[in-house]
Design a protein around this motif. Sequence first.
Motif, mmCIF file in Angstrom:
data_model
loop_
_atom_site.group_PDB
_atom_site.id
_atom_site.type_symbol
_atom_site.label_atom_id
_atom_site.label_comp_id
_atom_site.label_asym_id
_atom_site.label_seq_id
_atom_site.Cartn_x
_atom_site.Cartn_y
_atom_site.Cartn_z
ATOM 1 N N GLY A 626 0.817 -1.205 0.000
ATOM 2 C CA GLY A 626 0.000 0.000 0.000
ATOM 3 C C GLY A 626 0.846 1.248 0.000
ATOM 4 N N THR A 627 0.332 2.283 0.653
ATOM 5 C CA THR A 627 1.030 3.556 0.764
ATOM 6 C C THR A 627 1.382 3.802 2.224
ATOM 7 O OG1 THR A 627 -0.250 4.415 -1.100
ATOM 8 C CG2 THR A 627 0.910 6.023 0.254
ATOM 9 N N PRO A 628 2.617 4.181 2.514
ATOM 10 C CA PRO A 628 3.035 4.254 3.921
ATOM 11 C C PRO A 628 2.551 5.472 4.686
ATOM 12 C CG PRO A 628 4.854 4.845 2.501
ATOM 13 C CD PRO A 628 3.749 4.409 1.596
ATOM 14 N N ALA A 629 2.021 6.492 4.020
ATOM 15 C CA ALA A 629 1.674 7.705 4.742
ATOM 16 C C ALA A 629 0.556 8.445 4.035
ATOM 17 C CB ALA A 629 2.890 8.611 4.877
ATOM 18 N N ALA A 630 -0.177 9.210 4.827
ATOM 19 C CA ALA A 630 -1.246 10.062 4.311
ATOM 20 C C ALA A 630 -1.434 11.220 5.274
ATOM 21 C CB ALA A 630 -2.544 9.269 4.156
ATOM 22 N N LYS A 635 -1.681 13.838 10.841
ATOM 23 C CA LYS A 635 -2.451 14.722 11.707
ATOM 24 C C LYS A 635 -2.825 14.032 13.010
ATOM 25 C CE LYS A 635 -4.251 17.687 8.061
ATOM 26 N NZ LYS A 635 -5.450 18.125 7.305
ATOM 27 N N ARG A 636 -2.996 12.711 12.978
ATOM 28 C CA ARG A 636 -3.246 11.991 14.221
ATOM 29 C C ARG A 636 -1.958 11.843 15.027
ATOM 30 N NH1 ARG A 636 -7.042 9.099 16.698
ATOM 31 N NH2 ARG A 636 -6.355 7.474 18.146
ATOM 32 N N MET A 637 -0.809 11.843 14.351
ATOM 33 C CA MET A 637 0.488 11.710 15.024
ATOM 34 C C MET A 637 1.312 12.970 14.776
ATOM 35 S SD MET A 637 1.319 7.694 14.206
ATOM 36 C CE MET A 637 1.205 7.911 12.427
ATOM 37 N N PRO A 638 0.911 14.081 15.367
ATOM 38 C CA PRO A 638 1.561 15.367 15.033
ATOM 39 C C PRO A 638 2.982 15.493 15.557
ATOM 40 C CG PRO A 638 0.017 15.656 16.836
ATOM 41 C CD PRO A 638 -0.168 14.252 16.355
ATOM 42 N N GLY A 661 0.542 17.283 7.204
ATOM 43 C CA GLY A 661 0.575 17.303 8.659
ATOM 44 C C GLY A 661 1.898 16.881 9.264
ATOM 45 N N ALA A 662 2.932 16.762 8.438
ATOM 46 C CA ALA A 662 4.213 16.212 8.899
ATOM 47 C C ALA A 662 5.218 17.307 9.220
ATOM 48 C CB ALA A 662 4.777 15.272 7.845
ATOM 49 N N SER A 663 4.748 18.380 9.836
ATOM 50 C CA SER A 663 5.635 19.526 10.069
ATOM 51 C C SER A 663 6.725 19.240 11.091
ATOM 52 C CB SER A 663 4.810 20.726 10.527
ATOM 53 O OG SER A 663 4.093 20.417 11.707
ATOM 54 N N GLU A 664 6.563 18.208 11.945
ATOM 55 C CA GLU A 664 7.564 17.878 12.948
ATOM 56 C C GLU A 664 8.522 16.783 12.496
ATOM 57 O OE1 GLU A 664 7.966 19.265 16.063
ATOM 58 O OE2 GLU A 664 6.490 20.764 15.455
ATOM 59 N N LEU A 665 8.285 16.203 11.337
ATOM 60 C CA LEU A 665 9.083 15.066 10.897
ATOM 61 C C LEU A 665 10.531 15.471 10.643
ATOM 62 C CD1 LEU A 665 8.323 12.106 10.458
ATOM 63 C CD2 LEU A 665 8.215 12.555 8.018
ATOM 64 N N VAL A 666 11.450 14.664 11.175
ATOM 65 C CA VAL A 666 12.885 14.924 11.042
ATOM 66 C C VAL A 666 13.519 13.934 10.067
ATOM 67 C CG1 VAL A 666 15.086 14.936 12.295
ATOM 68 C CG2 VAL A 666 13.062 15.927 13.339
ATOM 69 N N GLU A 667 13.064 12.706 10.066
ATOM 70 C CA GLU A 667 13.629 11.698 9.171
ATOM 71 C C GLU A 667 12.506 10.895 8.534
ATOM 72 O OE1 GLU A 667 16.317 7.599 9.178
ATOM 73 O OE2 GLU A 667 16.080 8.762 11.019
ATOM 74 N N PHE A 668 12.559 10.736 7.204
ATOM 75 C CA PHE A 668 11.612 9.888 6.479
ATOM 76 C C PHE A 668 12.398 9.052 5.474
ATOM 77 C CE2 PHE A 668 8.528 9.075 3.002
ATOM 78 C CZ PHE A 668 7.620 8.315 3.740
ATOM 79 N N SER A 682 3.312 18.447 -1.458
ATOM 80 C CA SER A 682 3.312 18.709 -0.011
ATOM 81 C C SER A 682 4.632 18.327 0.638
ATOM 82 C CB SER A 682 2.164 17.943 0.660
ATOM 83 O OG SER A 682 2.282 16.547 0.423
ATOM 84 N N ILE A 683 5.580 17.815 -0.134
ATOM 85 C CA ILE A 683 6.887 17.460 0.423
ATOM 86 C C ILE A 683 7.538 18.677 1.069
ATOM 87 C CG2 ILE A 683 8.314 17.952 -1.605
ATOM 88 C CD1 ILE A 683 8.558 14.695 0.327
ATOM 89 N N GLY A 684 7.217 19.854 0.564
ATOM 90 C CA GLY A 684 7.805 21.074 1.101
ATOM 91 C C GLY A 684 7.242 21.486 2.444
ATOM 92 N N ALA A 685 6.189 20.807 2.915
ATOM 93 C CA ALA A 685 5.595 21.152 4.208
ATOM 94 C C ALA A 685 6.455 20.681 5.378
ATOM 95 C CB ALA A 685 4.196 20.552 4.314
ATOM 96 N N MET A 686 7.418 19.823 5.124
ATOM 97 C CA MET A 686 8.257 19.275 6.193
ATOM 98 C C MET A 686 9.452 20.199 6.433
ATOM 99 S SD MET A 686 8.028 15.157 5.456
ATOM 100 C CE MET A 686 8.541 15.206 3.735
ATOM 101 N N HIS A 687 9.196 21.285 7.125
ATOM 102 C CA HIS A 687 10.213 22.322 7.309
ATOM 103 C C HIS A 687 11.343 21.867 8.223
ATOM 104 C CE1 HIS A 687 7.443 24.971 5.305
ATOM 105 N NE2 HIS A 687 6.520 24.791 6.231
#
Length: 950
Positions: A626-630, A635-638, A661-668, A682-687
């Motif tokens: 499937g797809t690993p993220a949405a 948003k449920r795991m901010p 909703g992945a604004s806190e993500l550090v590593e993907f 939306s890849i650019g949303a991960m500041h």
Amino acid sequence: RTRMTTTTTTTTHRCRRRRRPSAMGFVANVVVVFVVTTVGSMLGGVDAFGPRPRPRLYAKPMLPRRLHDAERALGELLPGGAAAAGLLGDGVWGNRDDEDGGDARSSFSSSHGSRVRFEEYALRAPAMNRASAYDVEDMTVDEYTALLDGGARTTDARGIVPADGIDGIKATTTTTTSNEAARRGSDEDMRVASLDNDAGLDEAPAPTSGSASDEMFAMLAREAAAYVNPKTGKPFEWGDSWMHSRGGGIGTGRPESRPRRITKDGVVEVMPAKGDAGYALVPTSSDKFGLLEFYDNCNGPRWSVQRNWGVGEPCAQAWHGVVCFGGRVVELLLNLNNVACMGSLNVTALATHVHELRYIDLSDNLFTGDLPSELYKMTQLQSIVLSGNRVTGALSEDIGALVNLRHLDLSANAMRGALPQALGNLRKLEVLYLGESGLENKNSFTGPIPESWKGLKSLKHFSLAGNEKIGGGIPDWLLNNLDELQELTLSACGLSGVLPANIDQLKALVTMDLGGNNLSGDIPIDSLARLSHLKHLRLTNNAFSGALSSNVANLVELEIFDVGSNKITGTVPREFFDLHFLEVLDISGNEFTGALFNKDDEMFKTYAEATSNLRIIYANNNRLTGTPAAAAVFKRMPFLRTFRVNDNKFDGKFDDDAFDGASELVEFDASNNALIGPMPSSIGAMHMLQSLSFANNKRFGNGAPITLELKRCVALKVLDLSGCSFAGAIPSNLFVDMSYLSFLRLATNDFSGPIPESIRSAKFLRVLELQGNAFEGVVPSWLVDELDHLEAIELSRNALGGFISDTWYDKTTKSVTPLPAYNERVAGQRRIVRLTQNPLFCPLPPWASKLMGASCRETQIHAIEPPVGGEGEYLKLTGEGFGPPRLGQDDSFGCVFRVAQSEEEIFIEATDRTENTLRCRAPALDAFAASRRANTAGGFAVTVNVAVRN
């Protein structure tokens, strides 16, 4: 996140170095988390559970009542508190001797005559009687806590202990002799009158409560009134500088210029200085004598920190690492202080002289050898921390003599032998650490775990981690007897068998780490769910199989769940994402199938009502699809920071808003899957993103260029898009704001055009991998001119042409231009550069082929059409090795026309060219000086070559 309850102790001159537990999710710790996740992505993964600090006894030591009395005296009996503390702390005031029924004070008063000299006794000669009828070391925890919370401040039975018959002891004064006057000060300054009991001195108020402290205070008031400060003429106060010449007391110190001598019984005495007629020899304290001897035996001058050691008294001058209570040394904390002890540990002086020592921490120092036999004689010890040294040998059965021990940490040493049976005698033991690995050593105790250890009823923290020869299974007696156990760490102990279903007998368990063994069978989730306090569960690197039941929903307190590297099958229980306190989920290296998330699940539609605290998800190396993220998942795991789903079978396509909703993500990391592009905008949303990898998803690029939205990920340190089928030119400003970029991997795509100059902004770039593309132009010299940290440059299998600049070569080292010096890095570190299979121009410098693997293509012209022509006409050159269609802004292809038998030549830029053809316009005849000299209308012959301007 580690939750730890700490308590503080009211002590004199407390100085203690402690290891602080880590806390995730707070601003102060963001940098630490970033570093860990970034390094983890480079090394291929880190342990989800991670290293954790060994526990310390942060609680107060259990001390006898007389030291609590002395501590109160220090704070309340001013100005004579220091002297009073000396009497109370040694048990010679207000304490009865239970063994002989006598009064300890009687021997004291008879030996000192009619006057009690508190300020001199404060230096504490060896105590006459250390027995106490009010010892609280055997109190229960609740009773002791009540005492500390308020009992010590009262004047009842829990305050200063009343003294029987104290009324009979009167403070008297006598006529002062000339010798005594000289002893107190100089003859000309001292003004002492002949006094008797009726000389009009103010009487101290009579004690009201009958306590020893009240009566002692009254006597001190009389004593103080009998003396006058010879320099000020005012009544003396304890601590006056002029008292130093008489030895002073606790809190006053002595000038170090005074000579000393050691008597036959080992007491250090202060010698009279010149002019000190009648100067009394005053012995130093037993604690100071023992500490100074320990300092000499353990290479004190080479300690990292020696603050105040040897100056005055240890409690008064706050010697580094010395903690006092009631004027006595109760803790010695010299962690990480280069305490070498001339090789092996030497505690003889501490055992002989420092009688009130309860805690000793000499961890992370340099001593070696077996544990000294004197250590087992220090039966008052409550905490022994010797971890992180090079201690060898076995742990003696004599350890059973330390019946007051609450904390024993010998981890990260090089000890061997069987686990001692006698440890089971230590019924007060709360912390037992005999495992863990250090930088150089680890213990290698052999099993089995003795059944006698079931007597450790108070045990809370238990670790044998890394002792691979323990073997066997998890003992049944361990589960049925250790009711207080909060931590069970038996990782890498060679255990086998199954995880018993009665594991739920450990009702107080908070942390269980059984990783790195050979345990098998199903994980008893139902039993684990009955452990209502369980927070950390680590079962990684075993052979567990079967599926995880949905009863994981009952692990409501769980913060860390790590079952990585097992053989677990089935689907991932959705209930994991409904555990509110769960922060780390590691299911990597198993055989999970199906989807990781279902974005249409009702759970992910109600994120506004109940959010997850997950910070880390390791789901890599499974068979997930499937797809690993949405967007709904994030948003449920901010608070999600690290998300690894690499090496699965994900074959879906991201929604364009997947990362909103992945604004806190550090590593993907989603590498080595079969994901379908395009890359969502939306890849650019991960500041805050620092590491991003889609490597080896062959359909992710779909022949399209990289989206410019990636430019917004300004915090990136690692970017890996290799093997993704991207094509076209890279936007020229894509990397202009990525100043922290360290690893850039774009290999095995179909990128074309020049190497982007915006890479120059990545001043900390270390690795650049662009091989297997169609990059054109010259090899940019700014890669070595401006990027001072670039260690590896891989440019093979592209279409780079032109000549190689001499900037790439260092004649001194005869190598590729090395890295310059930076901070602690010395200059001269070599770079690795690969330029194989690029159509570079010949001739190459002699070093390019050897150092870079570079090769060049000889230019050959097969035909010129037309062979005869006039000025202004176009001619076409056909051949091979003309180089790529584009080199760079400063270089242009063209034709060189040269007059035969002459050095005269003219360069004409090409109007059109490919790798095998070139089209140029012939120059005018009068452009050649030879033509003008010949003045012939028939023209003349010229040669034509392919060239690059300059």
